[in-house]
Design an enzyme around this catalytic site. Structure first.
Site, PDB file in Angstrom:
ATOM      1  N   HIS A 176      61.499  43.294  46.148  1.00 49.39           N
ATOM      2  CA  HIS A 176      60.174  43.671  45.650  1.00 49.39           C
ATOM      3  C   HIS A 176      59.222  43.565  46.833  1.00 49.39           C
ATOM      4  CE1 HIS A 176      56.891  43.184  42.377  1.00 49.39           C
ATOM      5  NE2 HIS A 176      56.270  43.257  43.542  1.00 49.39           N
ATOM      6  N   ASP A 218      62.695  48.663  35.212  1.00 46.93           N
ATOM      7  CA  ASP A 218      61.898  47.447  35.404  1.00 46.93           C
ATOM      8  C   ASP A 218      61.334  46.990  34.057  1.00 46.93           C
ATOM      9  OD1 ASP A 218      60.658  45.276  36.516  1.00 46.93           O
ATOM     10  OD2 ASP A 218      59.086  46.396  37.529  1.00 46.93           O
ATOM     11  N   HIS A 220      61.612  49.514  42.559  1.00 49.70           N
ATOM     12  CA  HIS A 220      60.397  50.134  42.004  1.00 49.70           C
ATOM     13  C   HIS A 220      59.372  50.618  43.042  1.00 49.70           C
ATOM     14  CE1 HIS A 220      58.957  46.094  42.748  1.00 49.70           C
ATOM     15  NE2 HIS A 220      59.427  45.591  41.617  1.00 49.70           N
TER      16      HIS A 220
END
Length: 420
Positions: A177, A285, A222
């Site tokens: 992330h 997610d 993401h």
């Protein structure tokens, strides 16, 4: 040699290449493709588009002390209702998965409640027992937080460098992330975008890539901008909410649209689609919070949205509208995630895993009241979608016409797994 009798026969299945054939399944695996054989159960697929079951390699199934948001039962029913037959749970649980004992407890919890295949990732912190969790069956390492997020502690660059070296030595996959966080607590969606800017995300992706040892297996979670996709070294994941939603679609202080990384402006969202061919994986997610948790002032609201049940249906609507190809959806939701994770793929050839979802030729609108997640809401309310009519896991029909028929939980360990 043809099987004398199959467990399941899928008749008139059209593959992405246009070939139409019957698929015979025994023991959860495709045994024969071609002429029909006798079977204990037969499903006529001539009215459906048959897709290999999706692998959602980025979900937060909550459970434990967070079971009011979601648990393994509700989360995986939501998964199969959206054509997902295998989920990979992230380790930023409460408490986080940082030891073999916590990992094993999470596996037991999932095994008791899940209705489809599942894997568990290991948490990445300086004091985490990475080797122990790898041997205990962790699928991958992370979501590794290069910036703080809900229930996730941000790591400095030197800590990341040292942790990457340990993961690389084990031969593991690091999932990351990557963001930059700046400014004060945001009061609106636009301020949230500026506090975690797209430009900063791209810079963070570049820095993380430079830290990773040569040859390390690296996966970026993401990514929300075209610049971030272009900056990535390793495999790239994008979510449906960054593809289909911008913060301009919502009232400025709508907390239901608050998520990390933030929704971007409409121009950035459109630009992300230009990278479609460079995207390896679409993952949800899925990170549900209750309406009560979201019903607070924006600056205090948690980030995260549900999305596992709507992920493939949104993409199928885009296929039906001619925006993307069916084959690209299969590749990004099933085959490429399986390849990255080292899993046998679901598909249309002998030896393939017999996980499928059957989609009708019918566009509908997303109605959150009909979804199966515990949280009871969706940021995609009213969006066009195509939901599967039937879903098969391991050669068994588990879902049909809105009803769960059977649970087929199956733990999928990572490559370091040692039988205890």
């Amino acid at each position: 040699m043809l099987p004398v009798t199959a467990d399941l026969l899928l008749r008139n299945v059209a593959s992405p290449t246009g070939r139409r054939a019957d698929i015979a399944v025994t023991g959860g695996v495709v045994r024969h493709v071609g002429a029909a054989v006798r079977a204990d159960e037969t499903i006529d697929c001539s009215r459906f588009t048959c897709l290999p079951g999706a692998v959602d390699m980025h979900v937060h199934m909550r459970g434990g002390v967070q079971a009011d948001k979601e648990d393994w039962r509700s989360g995986t029913v939501s998964a199969v209702a959206g054509g997902v037959t295998l989920v990979v749970d992230q380790p930023n649980t409460v408490p986080p998965i940082t030891t073999p004992d916590r990992l094993r407890a999470r596996i037991r919890e999932a095994g008791e409640q899940a209705v489809c295949g599942f894997a568990i990732n290991a948490g990445v912190l300086p004091d985490a027992d990475l080797t122990g969790m790898w041997k205990a069956g962790a699928m991958a390492f992370g979501e590794t937080f290069a910036a703080p997020s809900s229930y996730g502690e941000g790591l400095d660059l030197e800590s990341l460098r040292a942790l990457f070296a340990r993961i690389h030595t084990l031969g593991g996959l690091a999932t990351v992330h990557a963001e930059e966080v700046c400014g004060t607590a945001p009061e609106t969606l636009a301020e949230h975008d500026r506090a975690r800017p797209g430009e900063g995300e791209a810079r963070a992706v570049g820095r993380v890539g430079e830290l990773a040892p040569v040859g390390m297996r690296l996966h970026f979670c993401h990514l929300s901008t075209a610049a971030s996709v272009r900056a990535a070294r390793g495999s790239v994941e994008v979510t449906p909410h960054h593809l289909f939603l911008s913060y301009e679609d919502f009232d400025p202080d709508n907390t239901l649209a608050r998520v990390n990384p933030p929704l971007r402006d409409e121009a950035t969202r459109r630009a992300l689609w230009s990278c479609w061919d460079a995207i390896d994986v679409i993952a949800s997610d899925h990170a549900p919070h209750t309406l009560a948790e979201k019903s607070v002032p924006f600056r205090s609201a948690p980030s995260g949205i549900p999305g596992i049940e709507t992920m493939v249906p949104l993409l199928m609507a885009a296929v039906y509208r001619g925006r993307i190809s069916l084959l690209s959806v299969i590749e990004k939701t099933s085959w490429r995630p399986s390849e990255i994770l080292g899993l046998p793929r679901a598909g249309f050839e002998p030896g393939d895993r017999a996980d499928y979802a059957l989609y009708p030729d019918e566009l509908t609108r997303i109605d959150a009241s009909r979804l199966h997640t515990k949280c009871g809401w969706s940021p995609f309310e009213g969006s066009e979608a195509v939901f599967p009519e039937e879903v098969i896991v391991g050669g068994v029909r588990v879902y049909a016409h809105g009803d769960l028929l059977e649970a087929r939980p199956r733990f999928c360990p990572g490559k370091g797994y040692l039988l205890q």
